[in-house]
Each structure stands twice: as structure tokens, then as C-alpha cells.
Design a protein around this motif. Sequence first.
Motif, mmCIF file in Angstrom:
data_model
loop_
_atom_site.group_PDB
_atom_site.id
_atom_site.type_symbol
_atom_site.label_atom_id
_atom_site.label_comp_id
_atom_site.label_asym_id
_atom_site.label_seq_id
_atom_site.Cartn_x
_atom_site.Cartn_y
_atom_site.Cartn_z
ATOM 1 N N UNK A 114 0.627 -1.165 -0.107
ATOM 2 C CA UNK A 114 0.005 -0.190 0.080
ATOM 3 C C UNK A 114 0.974 1.307 -0.030
ATOM 4 N N UNK A 115 0.409 2.158 -0.806
ATOM 5 C CA UNK A 115 1.235 3.333 -1.109
ATOM 6 C C UNK A 115 1.522 4.309 0.269
ATOM 7 N N UNK A 116 0.634 4.160 1.207
ATOM 8 C CA UNK A 116 0.682 5.281 2.091
ATOM 9 C C UNK A 116 1.973 4.636 3.140
ATOM 10 N N UNK A 117 1.798 3.410 3.433
ATOM 11 C CA UNK A 117 2.803 2.977 4.608
ATOM 12 C C UNK A 117 4.226 2.783 3.876
ATOM 13 N N UNK A 118 4.335 2.600 2.633
ATOM 14 C CA UNK A 118 5.584 2.464 1.762
ATOM 15 C C UNK A 118 6.146 3.955 1.952
ATOM 16 N N UNK A 119 5.351 5.069 1.409
ATOM 17 C CA UNK A 119 5.732 6.360 1.532
ATOM 18 C C UNK A 119 6.028 7.002 2.838
ATOM 19 N N UNK A 120 5.261 6.620 3.971
ATOM 20 C CA UNK A 120 5.652 7.050 5.209
ATOM 21 C C UNK A 120 6.879 6.393 5.961
ATOM 22 N N UNK A 121 7.408 5.375 5.458
ATOM 23 C CA UNK A 121 8.716 4.695 5.709
ATOM 24 C C UNK A 121 9.725 5.355 5.207
ATOM 25 N N UNK A 122 9.569 5.787 4.060
ATOM 26 C CA UNK A 122 10.703 6.361 2.966
ATOM 27 C C UNK A 122 10.779 7.883 3.529
ATOM 28 N N UNK A 123 9.853 8.463 4.178
ATOM 29 C CA UNK A 123 9.638 9.968 4.344
ATOM 30 C C UNK A 123 10.945 10.261 5.480
ATOM 31 N N UNK A 125 10.008 10.746 8.426
ATOM 32 C CA UNK A 125 9.267 11.464 9.302
ATOM 33 C C UNK A 125 8.443 10.633 10.312
ATOM 34 N N UNK A 126 8.206 11.011 11.561
ATOM 35 C CA UNK A 126 7.688 10.180 12.588
ATOM 36 C C UNK A 126 6.774 9.243 12.292
ATOM 37 N N UNK A 127 6.964 7.852 12.397
ATOM 38 C CA UNK A 127 6.006 7.031 11.981
ATOM 39 C C UNK A 127 5.268 6.263 12.707
ATOM 40 N N UNK A 128 5.516 6.786 14.191
ATOM 41 C CA UNK A 128 4.521 6.015 15.316
ATOM 42 C C UNK A 128 3.398 6.467 15.291
ATOM 43 N N UNK A 129 2.818 7.531 15.048
ATOM 44 C CA UNK A 129 1.442 8.010 15.002
ATOM 45 C C UNK A 129 1.308 8.794 13.696
ATOM 46 N N UNK A 130 0.201 8.288 13.021
ATOM 47 C CA UNK A 130 0.034 9.122 11.773
ATOM 48 C C UNK A 130 -1.517 9.007 11.545
ATOM 49 N N UNK A 131 -2.029 10.174 10.805
ATOM 50 C CA UNK A 131 -3.408 10.105 10.299
ATOM 51 C C UNK A 131 -3.328 9.981 8.750
ATOM 52 N N UNK A 132 -4.257 9.087 7.962
ATOM 53 C CA UNK A 132 -4.318 9.286 6.464
ATOM 54 C C UNK A 132 -5.626 9.919 6.248
ATOM 55 N N UNK A 152 -3.712 21.125 14.113
ATOM 56 C CA UNK A 152 -3.348 21.217 15.469
ATOM 57 C C UNK A 152 -2.895 19.612 15.796
ATOM 58 N N UNK A 153 -2.940 18.636 14.991
ATOM 59 C CA UNK A 153 -2.650 17.591 15.135
ATOM 60 C C UNK A 153 -1.269 17.107 15.283
ATOM 61 N N UNK A 154 -0.745 16.327 16.248
ATOM 62 C CA UNK A 154 0.795 16.183 16.589
ATOM 63 C C UNK A 154 1.010 14.904 15.489
ATOM 64 N N UNK A 155 0.046 14.311 15.216
ATOM 65 C CA UNK A 155 0.296 13.044 14.292
ATOM 66 C C UNK A 155 0.862 13.389 12.873
ATOM 67 N N UNK A 219 3.791 13.229 2.525
ATOM 68 C CA UNK A 219 3.908 13.013 4.255
ATOM 69 C C UNK A 219 4.427 14.346 5.030
ATOM 70 N N UNK A 220 3.554 14.733 5.962
ATOM 71 C CA UNK A 220 3.681 15.895 6.407
ATOM 72 C C UNK A 220 4.032 15.977 8.081
ATOM 73 N N UNK A 221 4.913 16.562 8.546
ATOM 74 C CA UNK A 221 4.959 16.185 9.856
ATOM 75 C C UNK A 221 4.097 16.752 10.877
ATOM 76 N N UNK A 222 3.676 16.248 11.801
ATOM 77 C CA UNK A 222 2.693 16.922 12.671
ATOM 78 C C UNK A 222 3.103 18.126 13.457
ATOM 79 N N UNK A 223 2.165 18.787 14.213
ATOM 80 C CA UNK A 223 2.480 19.897 14.989
ATOM 81 C C UNK A 223 3.574 19.560 16.015
ATOM 82 N N UNK A 224 4.598 20.308 16.030
ATOM 83 C CA UNK A 224 5.764 20.142 17.230
ATOM 84 C C UNK A 224 5.705 20.817 18.271
#
Length: 280
Positions: A114-123, A125-132, A152-155, A219-224
Amino acid sequence: MSGKLYLVGTPIGNLKDITLRALDTLKECDIVAAEDTRQTLKLLNYFSIKKAMISYHKFNENDKSNEIIDLLLQDKNIALVSDAGMPGISDPGSVVIKKCIENNIPFEVIPGATALITALIYSGIDSNKFIFRGFLPRENKDKKRLLEEIKNYRETIIIYEAPHRLKKTMEIIMDVLGNRNIAICRELTKLHEEIYRGSIEKAIEYYDEKQPRGEYVLIISGKSDEDIERENKNKWDSLTIEDHILSYMNKGFTKKEAIKLTAKERCIPKSEVYKYSLKI
């Protein structure tokens, strides 16, 4: 007695990414329901699989779901595939799944790429918490409204985008979310796979000079914590420290609690806030 529906994950580019279980399912099923029969035929031909096929895409999903249910009730086993990736993830599939559940018809998920998981790992960027969020709305005003909801999401945020809308979408993201880190993943697992990593501002500059082509995952970083701290500082700059303390006391907090909260939000010692509280 009924047949079974199989939701089969297929490669997102490189045909060798198909699983052995997916191949066995495609070989053994009676019918393949495909988002684009021409695209799926290429996959079947590559692995020398010959099957009857029916079309199942977003424009006929409701009607075709009923047809698939009828075939399943006739004891036919059906494999449902999208053009690439997992059925039901920004692709047709959810309607027929719901109808299988309503009719007590068994179905099985055959996982795959699936493209979203492949891209997340490539990025990177934090892959522990994310929203799609899949594809954003087409209208710019609707894009802005959705981004305002999630800004305002940190994910980590994952979205899909078409090449002809990529530049404008990034400009809107920059306007609403600010200049965050981004990874732009193009043509994943294919010959012209490309990963761009950097700030949104630099990404806009990069695509000012490059014509977007192919399929994109952003893949965009969440709010820091730093973003939140800076926003809180700006928020309270318009208030005196005394007024800041009073704003909490007026909400029912004790003076001691108000001092603690004020110090935390202004990132200054409690002892300094306490001095101002003596005037209250």
C-alpha cells in the motif's frame, strides 16, 4: 451456503511485490472483480493467470456490489482487486464489504503493498503516530477547511494528490499548516520512483522548476512542541501577566493553580509569575 469474497492487495508498481497468497487466490477464484479490467489483465497475463473478469469501480460500485453479492450467493468465489494497492483504501471496496457483512457472507483480506505505508517509511518523518486523509477535496476552499481541522494534530499527516493539483495543494498546505517538514513520494516502486525531503517552502520552489508527473503521496510532519510553544507565546503576548493569571481565576482555578498554568504557558519561572500575582 455461499462463496467467499477475497479482497486482494496487488502491487503498487513493481509486479514482483505481489504475495504468494495473492497469486494463489487469483488462480483459485472463479471471478476477478477489477477496478480497471485492462490494468488487471496485465497483472494476470504477467503471471499466466486466466480468469473471467467483471468491472467494479467508483462509478458503478453500488450497482456492481449487488451483482457481486448475487454471484457470491450462487456459491462463486470472487477476488476483488483495485488498480494498485489495497481495495477500500482510497479505492472501491468498502461498499461491497458492508453488504457482505449485512448478508452474512464471508470475506477474507489478502494483504499486500500500500502506497501510504511505503511512503511513510521512506519519509523519515515520525511513523509511530499518523493520520491518513486520502485525497483532499478538489475545491481549494474545501481543502483549506479540512486542513484547518487537522492543523493542530501532532500526528504525521498522509495525503494523496494528483500531479496537476500538486503545486496548488502545497501552497495551501503552507498557508494553513506553516512551513513544516514534508516528504513527497512519487511513482513508488516504479522505474521513476522519487522521494523529495525538505521543508514545504523548498518543495514549492523545487516544483516551480519541475513539472509534476505520476502519482504522489505527501507525508507532512505533525505539529511540534516548538510550534505549540511559539503559538502560546504569541497568544499570551497581548495579555499582561496579571490578566493572564486572572483569566484562569475567572474560570474557577485557584490563584496557585493559575500561577502554575500561566508560568507553563509563558515558559517563565513560577517565582516570576508569583511576583505579579501579589498585585491581585
